[in-house]
Design an enzyme around this catalytic site. Structure first.
Site, PDB file in Angstrom:
ATOM      1  N   VAL A  54       1.038  -1.255  -0.037  1.00 57.60           N
ATOM      2  CA  VAL A  54       0.066  -0.108  -0.013  1.00 57.60           C
ATOM      3  C   VAL A  54       0.990   1.367   0.322  1.00 57.60           C
ATOM      4  CG1 VAL A  54      -1.669   1.003   1.282  1.00 57.60           C
ATOM      5  CG2 VAL A  54      -2.038  -0.780   0.463  1.00 57.60           C
ATOM      6  N   PRO A  74      10.202   0.495   9.182  1.00 49.29           N
ATOM      7  CA  PRO A  74      11.883  -0.863   9.409  1.00 49.29           C
ATOM      8  C   PRO A  74      12.034  -1.335   8.061  1.00 49.29           C
ATOM      9  CG  PRO A  74       9.604  -0.772  10.936  1.00 49.29           C
ATOM     10  CD  PRO A  74       8.822   0.296  10.185  1.00 49.29           C
ATOM     11  N   GLY A  77      10.209  -4.374   6.899  1.00 48.57           N
ATOM     12  CA  GLY A  77       8.747  -3.948   6.273  1.00 48.57           C
ATOM     13  C   GLY A  77       8.738  -3.182   5.031  1.00 48.57           C
ATOM     14  N   ASP A 140      -7.605   1.564   4.648  1.00 48.43           N
ATOM     15  CA  ASP A 140      -8.189   0.361   5.149  1.00 48.43           C
ATOM     16  C   ASP A 140      -9.075   0.741   6.157  1.00 48.43           C
ATOM     17  OD1 ASP A 140      -7.142  -0.922   2.780  1.00 48.43           O
ATOM     18  OD2 ASP A 140      -5.845  -1.861   4.294  1.00 48.43           O
TER      19      ASP A 140
END
Length: 302
Positions: A54, A74, A77, A140
């Protein structure tokens, strides 16, 4: 010194102050939607929290809007696409290998986007943005968003947004695909050329508002209605000059051939901008109605 009557201050207008002609009927305004605007972000600072799929989509949109990005995530990620953007745009993206640490991260930010799998953390960031009056989008979590991204079609200066107001992102993507298939592919280039013509016309016949402005608008509208999209893509400096000399100055719409162009249209090509775009819009509306009907029928099943 002239005195001012108290009654000369702000007074609510009465019907007699307006034209006596019968006004056109208007439909009731239906609420519950969003205000769709083209937000100008050029040179602004946008904070993106998160580095996954996303986040990479958000980065693409923000780069296209010519804004600068501060990215917090991080390293573990950060997905491959996000890393590519970081490597390709070092002057536009400032990356920090860390999580969001607190209110100081929001300093001098014009917009904040969260792209996290942690709704609790997203809500905390949104609340901090609210306190500092910074517009924010939380991926979301529609009820937390000041704005939505929606499904987008881009072709040069052409930018189409399909929004379901946060209710059905997948449906927005399906509608985008259908609408994109119905476009000719000439729209972006045609808009670019028309924009150049419009600027040249404004330089030749300057003025904001008034009769000159209305005349410019009428002439440009007539040109776009009569010329084909493919024809408009051929406009260059020489053709624009001829078009203004032979068209604008003589209050007429010359043909493509009369200004030095040659038709390259396919045999079954659409006849004008309107006939190219309206079938696409009609198809989009029909598809949306069919989808709504299908969902309604499913909902009624026991």
């Amino acid at each position: 010194m002239a005195s001012i009557s108290p009654t000369s201050s702000s007074v609510s207008p009465t019907s007699s102050q307006f034209s006596s002609s019968t006004p056109p009927e208007i439909s009731p305004v239906v609420g519950g939607t969003s205000l769709l605007v083209a937000w100008q972000l050029k040179g602004k600072q946008v904070l993106i929290v998160g580095g996954g799929e996303v986040a990479s989509s958000r980065i693409e949109h923000i780069l296209a809007a010519d804004a600068n990005i501060v990215l917090l995530a991080p390293q573990k990620g950060v997905n491959a696409r996000t890393k590519q953007y970081i490597d390709l745009y070092p002057n536009r993206i400032t990356y920090y290998d860390r999580r969001f640490t607190g209110p100081a991260e929001l300093d001098k930010m014009d917009m904040v986007l969260t792209a996290l799998d942690d709704p609790v953390r997203s809500r905390e960031i949104v609340e901090l943005c609210r306190q500092q009056k910074i517009p924010v989008n939380a991926a979301d979590i529609p009820d937390l968003c000041d704005f939505y991204f929606g499904a987008q079609i881009r072709d040069g200066p052409l930018h189409i947004l399909i929004s379901t107001n946060g209710s059905g992102p997948r449906l927005a993507a399906l509608i985008k695909s259908k609408l994109k298939d119905d476009l000719s592919g000439y729209e972006g280039e045609a808009i670019t050329r028309v924009g150049e013509l419009r600027e040249r016309l404004k330089a030749r016949a300057p003025g904001v508002g008034g009769s000159v402005s209305r005349k410019r608008m009428k002439w440009m509208t007539q040109l776009c209605n009569e010329w084909h999209l493919e024809d408009l893509t051929q406009l260059d400096d020489v053709m624009i000059t001829k078009l203004l000399d032979e068209g604008w100055e003589k209050n007429r719409i010359p043909s493509l051939q009369q200004v030095g162009g040659q038709s390259k249209r396919r045999p079954n090509a659409s006849s004008s901008i309107q006939s190219s775009i309206w079938p696409a819009i009609a198809g989009f509306v029909a598809g949306g109605l069919a989808t709504a009907l299908l969902l309604s029928l499913k909902a009624r099943r026991p």
